[in-house]
Design a protein around this motif. Structure first.
Motif, short mmCIF file in Angstrom:
data_model
loop_
_atom_site.label_atom_id
_atom_site.label_comp_id
_atom_site.label_asym_id
_atom_site.label_seq_id
_atom_site.Cartn_x
_atom_site.Cartn_y
_atom_site.Cartn_z
N ASP A 47 12.19 10.07 2.11
CA ASP A 47 10.77 10.40 2.34
C ASP A 47 10.45 11.79 1.77
OD1 ASP A 47 9.96 8.11 4.03
OD2 ASP A 47 11.19 9.01 5.60
N GLU A 70 1.48 11.44 4.54
CA GLU A 70 1.78 11.24 5.96
C GLU A 70 2.90 12.17 6.42
OE1 GLU A 70 2.96 7.17 6.64
OE2 GLU A 70 5.00 7.55 5.97
N GLU A 71 3.59 12.81 5.49
CA GLU A 71 4.67 13.73 5.86
C GLU A 71 4.17 15.17 6.03
OE1 GLU A 71 6.90 11.93 6.63
OE2 GLU A 71 7.05 10.26 5.22
N ASP A 95 1.21 7.60 1.13
CA ASP A 95 2.41 7.33 1.93
C ASP A 95 3.53 7.31 0.90
OD1 ASP A 95 4.52 6.33 3.33
OD2 ASP A 95 3.43 4.62 4.19
N LEU A 97 6.83 7.09 0.84
CA LEU A 97 7.81 6.01 0.93
C LEU A 97 7.42 5.18 2.15
CD1 LEU A 97 10.10 5.39 -0.96
CD2 LEU A 97 11.64 6.67 0.51
N ASP A 98 6.86 4.03 1.88
CA ASP A 98 6.43 3.15 2.97
C ASP A 98 7.55 2.17 3.30
OD1 ASP A 98 4.47 1.71 4.67
OD2 ASP A 98 4.84 0.12 3.20
MG LIG Z 1 6.20 6.53 4.74
#
Ligand SMILES: [Mg+2]
Ligand SMILES: O=P(O)(O)OC[C@H]1O[C@](O)(COP(=O)(O)O)[C@@H](O)[C@@H]1O
Ligand SMILES: [Mg+2]
Length: 303
Positions: A47, A70-71, A95, A97-98
């Motif tokens: 991530d 999102e991080e 996002d 890495l989803d």
């Molecule tokens: Mg993610």
């Protein structure tokens, strides 16, 4: 047909250019990074890597004024203004890495991108384009840019030696993706005992009619619906009435893509694109797929 927006094209050029590098970096990054993200979830090394690489690549795109993922707790100004004072620049939310919990089990993952023509948090109606990369056996990118939805295959360019600068080869495999008329698959997240009664009853009907396709990465599971027709949901849960998925980074871009393909989205009562956010990390129940199946879902939850 509308002229392609050069900033949107440049954003997806940057996303495509990073995709093989992210993919190659995953084998050594299946471990926890030791931090939590603003949603309180464990962040994996993969991530962090994807977030930093994409922040650098997207922050360098002229016409991108802010970047958030999102991080990250909040948006960062990246200064790609097209007019004096920053007007006209887009806000990009990703996002990185989803489905990153699939790193451990070596299953599908993705990257989700939303390009908003408004400061975040904004509604999905402010999206000018959205897309996702799917790291499956093949790396593909699906882009909805207001004029249609296309799917590309992304590979390393001829210089393919693991070097980020070696370039990528992109081929459009479908330039007019639409949802198949005859749906065949479904995938619902969360535990059955945690689903609201009305959703559980809807799910019972759906599972009698269609085949289950659930892998635990939204991008992979939505791509099943995009390919075969059907319905994907991460519904409200008894202890999490807003579900799990994040509006700005996951639900809005996916709803924009599916609606652009002739499908529908819902938070349970209205299009995801009409959900008014309070904060950038808001969650929302997400239901997307063929219009008839999303209409049935809304009727079931309404009753
Ligand atoms: Mg993610
Ligand atoms: O493990 P669960 O509860 O099935 O949740 C799966 C969902 O969580 C997610 O993995 C959340 O995404 P992140 O990996 O980006 O946090 C979605 O991709 C997926 O739909
Ligand atoms: Mg995700």
């Amino acid at each position: 047909m509308a002229e392609p927006d050069p900033v949107v094209e440049a954003v997806f050029d940057a996303v495509a250019a990073t995709a093989p590098t992210i993919r190659d970096a995953l084998p050594g990054r299946r471990v926890e990074s030791g931090t939590e993200n603003p949603s309180g979830e464990t962040v994996l090394a993969g991530d962090v890597y994807a977030d930093e690489l994409l922040a650098e690549a997207l922050g360098a795109v002229e016409g991108v004024g802010s970047f958030v993922s999102e991080e990250r707790p909040e948006a960062i100004e990246v200064g790609g203004a097209v007019g004096e004072g920053g007007e006209g620049a887009y806000a990009v939310a990703i996002d990185p890495l989803d489905g990153s919990s699939n790193l451990r089990s070596n299953n599908a993952m993705g990257t989700v991108v939303g390009i908003y023509d408004a400061p975040l948090p904004a509604t999905g109606r402010d999206l000018v384009a959205a897309g996702y990369v799917l790291y499956g056996p093949i790396t593909t990118m699906v882009v909805a840019d207001g004029s249609g939805v296309r799917e590309e295959v992304i590979e390393r360019g001829n210089g393919g030696d693991g070097d980020a600068d070696s370039g990528v080869a992109r081929s459009v495999v479908d330039d007019d993706l639409t949802l198949p008329d005859e749906p065949t698959v479904y995938g619902f997240g969360g535990r059955v005992p945690d689903w609201p009664d009305a959703f559980r009853e809807y799910a019972r009907e759906i599972e009698d009619e269609f085949k289950l396709r659930y892998g635990g990465a939204m991008v992979g599971d939505v791509n099943q619906v995009v390919t075969y027709g059907g319905v994907f949901a991460y519904p409200a849960l008894s202890d999490a009435p807003d579900g799990k998925l994040r509006l700005s980074f996951e639900a809005n871009p996916i709803a924009y893509i599916v609606e652009s393909m002739g499908g529908a989205s819902s938070d349970g009562s209205k299009s995801i694109l009409d959900v008014e956010p309070d904060g950038i990390h808001d969650r929302v129940p997400l239901h997307v797929g063929n219009e008839e199946l999303v209409d049935r879902l809304e009727s079931a939850l309404d009753g």
